[in-house]
Design a protein around this motif. Sequence first.
Motif, short mmCIF file in Angstrom:
data_model
loop_
_atom_site.label_atom_id
_atom_site.label_comp_id
_atom_site.label_asym_id
_atom_site.label_seq_id
_atom_site.Cartn_x
_atom_site.Cartn_y
_atom_site.Cartn_z
N GLY A 18 0.82 -1.20 0.00
CA GLY A 18 0.00 0.00 0.00
C GLY A 18 0.86 1.25 0.00
O GLY A 18 2.09 1.21 -0.05
N ALA A 19 0.18 2.37 0.09
CA ALA A 19 0.87 3.67 0.12
C ALA A 19 1.55 3.86 1.48
O ALA A 19 1.05 3.40 2.50
CB ALA A 19 -0.12 4.80 -0.13
N ARG A 20 2.67 4.50 1.47
CA ARG A 20 3.43 4.75 2.70
C ARG A 20 2.64 5.69 3.61
O ARG A 20 2.14 6.72 3.19
CB ARG A 20 4.78 5.35 2.35
CG ARG A 20 5.70 5.48 3.54
CD ARG A 20 7.07 5.97 3.11
NE ARG A 20 7.76 5.01 2.29
CZ ARG A 20 8.58 4.06 2.74
NH1 ARG A 20 8.78 3.96 4.03
NH2 ARG A 20 9.19 3.25 1.92
N SER A 21 2.54 5.33 4.86
CA SER A 21 1.82 6.14 5.84
C SER A 21 2.75 7.26 6.37
O SER A 21 3.96 7.20 6.18
CB SER A 21 1.33 5.27 6.99
OG SER A 21 2.43 4.83 7.75
N PRO A 22 2.18 8.26 7.06
CA PRO A 22 3.01 9.33 7.62
C PRO A 22 4.08 8.82 8.59
O PRO A 22 5.13 9.43 8.73
CB PRO A 22 2.01 10.23 8.34
CG PRO A 22 0.71 9.95 7.67
CD PRO A 22 0.76 8.52 7.24
N SER A 23 3.83 7.67 9.23
CA SER A 23 4.82 7.13 10.16
C SER A 23 5.95 6.40 9.45
O SER A 23 6.93 6.00 10.06
CB SER A 23 4.14 6.17 11.14
OG SER A 23 3.68 5.03 10.45
N GLY A 24 5.81 6.22 8.13
CA GLY A 24 6.85 5.55 7.35
C GLY A 24 6.58 4.08 7.09
O GLY A 24 7.32 3.43 6.37
N ALA A 25 5.51 3.54 7.66
CA ALA A 25 5.18 2.14 7.45
C ALA A 25 4.56 1.93 6.07
O ALA A 25 3.86 2.81 5.56
CB ALA A 25 4.21 1.66 8.53
#
Length: 112
Positions: A18-25
């Motif tokens: 999936g798309a990278r989350s703000p936390s970097g995951a």
Amino acid sequence: MRAGQLRHRVTLEWYQEGARSPSGATPAEWVAEARARWAEVKPLSTRMTFLANEANSSTTHTVRMRWNEAIANATGETLRLVHDGRVYRVDGRPLDKDGRRRELEISCHEWV
């Protein structure tokens, strides 16, 4: 390839990040194709299972289906099969048995 041999419905599931989350995951999941495909799911005979185990292989089933370029280029990292509620992980790359792009033979093992 005779259509009568393809008597099992197999769902292909592709691994997608999936798309990278703000936390970097980067979340990842297995996404099923919209329609199931006809295939032949065949467990290895006892003798073949014994020989496969001798070679440090975990292959337990062989799946045959019509040739498809995306499937032919897939690996166990990107593709898995679901048949009758069981999940099968692909071992290596699918084989184009006669080199004529008519059928694929996929070695897999049941993913528990």
